[in-house]
Design a protein around this motif. Sequence first.
Motif, mmCIF file in Angstrom:
data_model
loop_
_atom_site.group_PDB
_atom_site.id
_atom_site.type_symbol
_atom_site.label_atom_id
_atom_site.label_comp_id
_atom_site.label_asym_id
_atom_site.label_seq_id
_atom_site.Cartn_x
_atom_site.Cartn_y
_atom_site.Cartn_z
ATOM 1 N N ALA A 96 0.848 -1.187 0.000
ATOM 2 C CA ALA A 96 0.000 0.000 0.000
ATOM 3 C C ALA A 96 0.882 1.235 0.000
ATOM 4 N N LEU A 97 0.336 2.306 -0.522
ATOM 5 C CA LEU A 97 1.029 3.590 -0.584
ATOM 6 C C LEU A 97 0.269 4.573 0.284
ATOM 7 N N ASP A 98 0.968 5.223 1.207
ATOM 8 C CA ASP A 98 0.340 6.252 2.028
ATOM 9 C C ASP A 98 1.229 7.488 2.027
ATOM 10 N N SER A 99 0.903 8.451 2.867
ATOM 11 C CA SER A 99 1.642 9.709 2.857
ATOM 12 C C SER A 99 3.091 9.559 3.306
ATOM 13 N N SER A 100 3.444 8.438 3.922
ATOM 14 C CA SER A 100 4.833 8.242 4.347
ATOM 15 C C SER A 100 5.620 7.330 3.413
ATOM 16 N N GLY A 101 4.962 6.728 2.430
ATOM 17 C CA GLY A 101 5.679 5.879 1.483
ATOM 18 C C GLY A 101 4.981 4.569 1.198
ATOM 19 N N VAL A 102 5.776 3.550 0.840
ATOM 20 C CA VAL A 102 5.257 2.233 0.477
ATOM 21 C C VAL A 102 5.441 1.274 1.651
ATOM 22 N N HIS A 103 4.392 0.508 1.932
ATOM 23 C CA HIS A 103 4.415 -0.507 2.988
ATOM 24 C C HIS A 103 3.976 -1.828 2.369
ATOM 25 N N CYS A 104 4.697 -2.913 2.642
ATOM 26 C CA CYS A 104 4.327 -4.237 2.142
ATOM 27 C C CYS A 104 4.318 -5.222 3.304
ATOM 28 N N TRP A 105 3.417 -6.190 3.247
ATOM 29 C CA TRP A 105 3.305 -7.187 4.308
ATOM 30 C C TRP A 105 2.801 -8.502 3.730
ATOM 31 N N GLY A 106 2.929 -9.560 4.524
ATOM 32 C CA GLY A 106 2.555 -10.901 4.079
ATOM 33 C C GLY A 106 3.804 -11.712 3.807
ATOM 34 N N PHE A 107 3.778 -12.600 2.810
ATOM 35 C CA PHE A 107 4.907 -13.467 2.519
ATOM 36 C C PHE A 107 6.139 -12.651 2.164
ATOM 37 N N SER A 108 7.220 -12.886 2.914
ATOM 38 C CA SER A 108 8.442 -12.105 2.688
ATOM 39 C C SER A 108 9.639 -12.974 2.341
ATOM 40 N N ALA A 124 14.727 1.909 -0.594
ATOM 41 C CA ALA A 124 14.575 3.354 -0.444
ATOM 42 C C ALA A 124 13.944 3.915 -1.713
ATOM 43 N N LEU A 125 12.879 4.677 -1.550
ATOM 44 C CA LEU A 125 12.169 5.283 -2.683
ATOM 45 C C LEU A 125 12.071 6.782 -2.456
ATOM 46 N N SER A 126 12.012 7.533 -3.542
ATOM 47 C CA SER A 126 11.925 8.987 -3.472
ATOM 48 C C SER A 126 10.548 9.449 -3.962
ATOM 49 N N ASN A 127 9.670 9.788 -3.044
ATOM 50 C CA ASN A 127 8.318 10.248 -3.367
ATOM 51 C C ASN A 127 7.564 9.267 -4.268
ATOM 52 N N PRO A 128 7.331 8.044 -3.792
ATOM 53 C CA PRO A 128 6.613 7.062 -4.616
ATOM 54 C C PRO A 128 5.210 7.536 -4.964
ATOM 55 N N ILE A 129 4.785 7.209 -6.209
ATOM 56 C CA ILE A 129 3.461 7.634 -6.670
ATOM 57 C C ILE A 129 2.569 6.472 -7.093
ATOM 58 N N ALA A 130 3.140 5.283 -7.262
ATOM 59 C CA ALA A 130 2.342 4.128 -7.681
ATOM 60 C C ALA A 130 3.022 2.847 -7.217
ATOM 61 N N ILE A 131 2.203 1.804 -6.999
ATOM 62 C CA ILE A 131 2.715 0.507 -6.571
ATOM 63 C C ILE A 131 2.062 -0.592 -7.384
ATOM 64 N N ASN A 132 2.710 -1.747 -7.408
ATOM 65 C CA ASN A 132 2.160 -2.918 -8.076
ATOM 66 C C ASN A 132 2.786 -4.147 -7.449
ATOM 67 N N ALA A 133 1.977 -5.187 -7.223
ATOM 68 C CA ALA A 133 2.474 -6.429 -6.631
ATOM 69 C C ALA A 133 2.284 -7.560 -7.618
ATOM 70 N N GLY A 134 3.331 -8.347 -7.814
ATOM 71 C CA GLY A 134 3.254 -9.522 -8.676
ATOM 72 C C GLY A 134 3.302 -10.784 -7.834
ATOM 73 N N ASN A 135 3.725 -11.866 -8.417
ATOM 74 C CA ASN A 135 3.860 -13.128 -7.701
ATOM 75 C C ASN A 135 5.200 -13.148 -6.981
ATOM 76 N N TYR A 136 5.217 -12.832 -5.706
ATOM 77 C CA TYR A 136 6.414 -12.803 -4.873
ATOM 78 C C TYR A 136 7.399 -11.704 -5.246
ATOM 79 N N PHE A 137 6.931 -10.647 -5.860
ATOM 80 C CA PHE A 137 7.748 -9.458 -6.105
ATOM 81 C C PHE A 137 6.832 -8.241 -6.134
ATOM 82 N N SER A 138 7.435 -7.065 -6.012
ATOM 83 C CA SER A 138 6.673 -5.814 -5.986
ATOM 84 C C SER A 138 7.415 -4.753 -6.779
ATOM 85 N N CYS A 139 6.674 -3.730 -7.214
ATOM 86 C CA CYS A 139 7.277 -2.633 -7.972
ATOM 87 C C CYS A 139 6.657 -1.306 -7.527
#
Length: 185
Positions: A56-68, A77-92
Amino acid sequence: PVLVHPVAMATGGAHACAIDDAGVSCWGDDFYGQTSTVPAMVNPVAIDAGADHTCALDSSGVHCWGFSGNGATTVPALSNPIAINAGNYFSCALDDTGMHCWGSNVYGQTTVPALVNPVAMSAGYYHVCALDDNGVNCWGDNYEGQSTVPSLTNPVAISAGWYHTCALDDNGVHCWGKNDDGQTT
């Protein structure tokens, strides 16, 4: 769950999540904590679910949870993220510096090629596509041809499925890759 004014949702392998007035809520399979370990967030604005994890993306950045196990929830480290996407065991994510992917890289899906001003992305099972100034670029698993982009005229949107991909351009919708159920015709 009872949601109050939901504004976004995402479905994973066997779980779902939504953003509403209370924040982020998840339900369904919780074997990897994908529904019970939702981190505290401030003003979440986007959410996407992979097989067994969610970002998920919120005002503080990107947060991911679940299978790690493959690093899909270890956000770089990201600089002002604006979009997220989750694939099969990876994220962008897209941020001020471009596109970044992390987690499982078994097919090269987290090795982002040189992109020029990426504006959209979509993660499939083990492949990723991005829309930039040069059009649609796909990489990662190509066993079913899902990363071999056909000729497109001014593409404006992309969506990656498990083993197929679709794009919207001036001539309509074009899909390529695995077609065992008619998903590309």
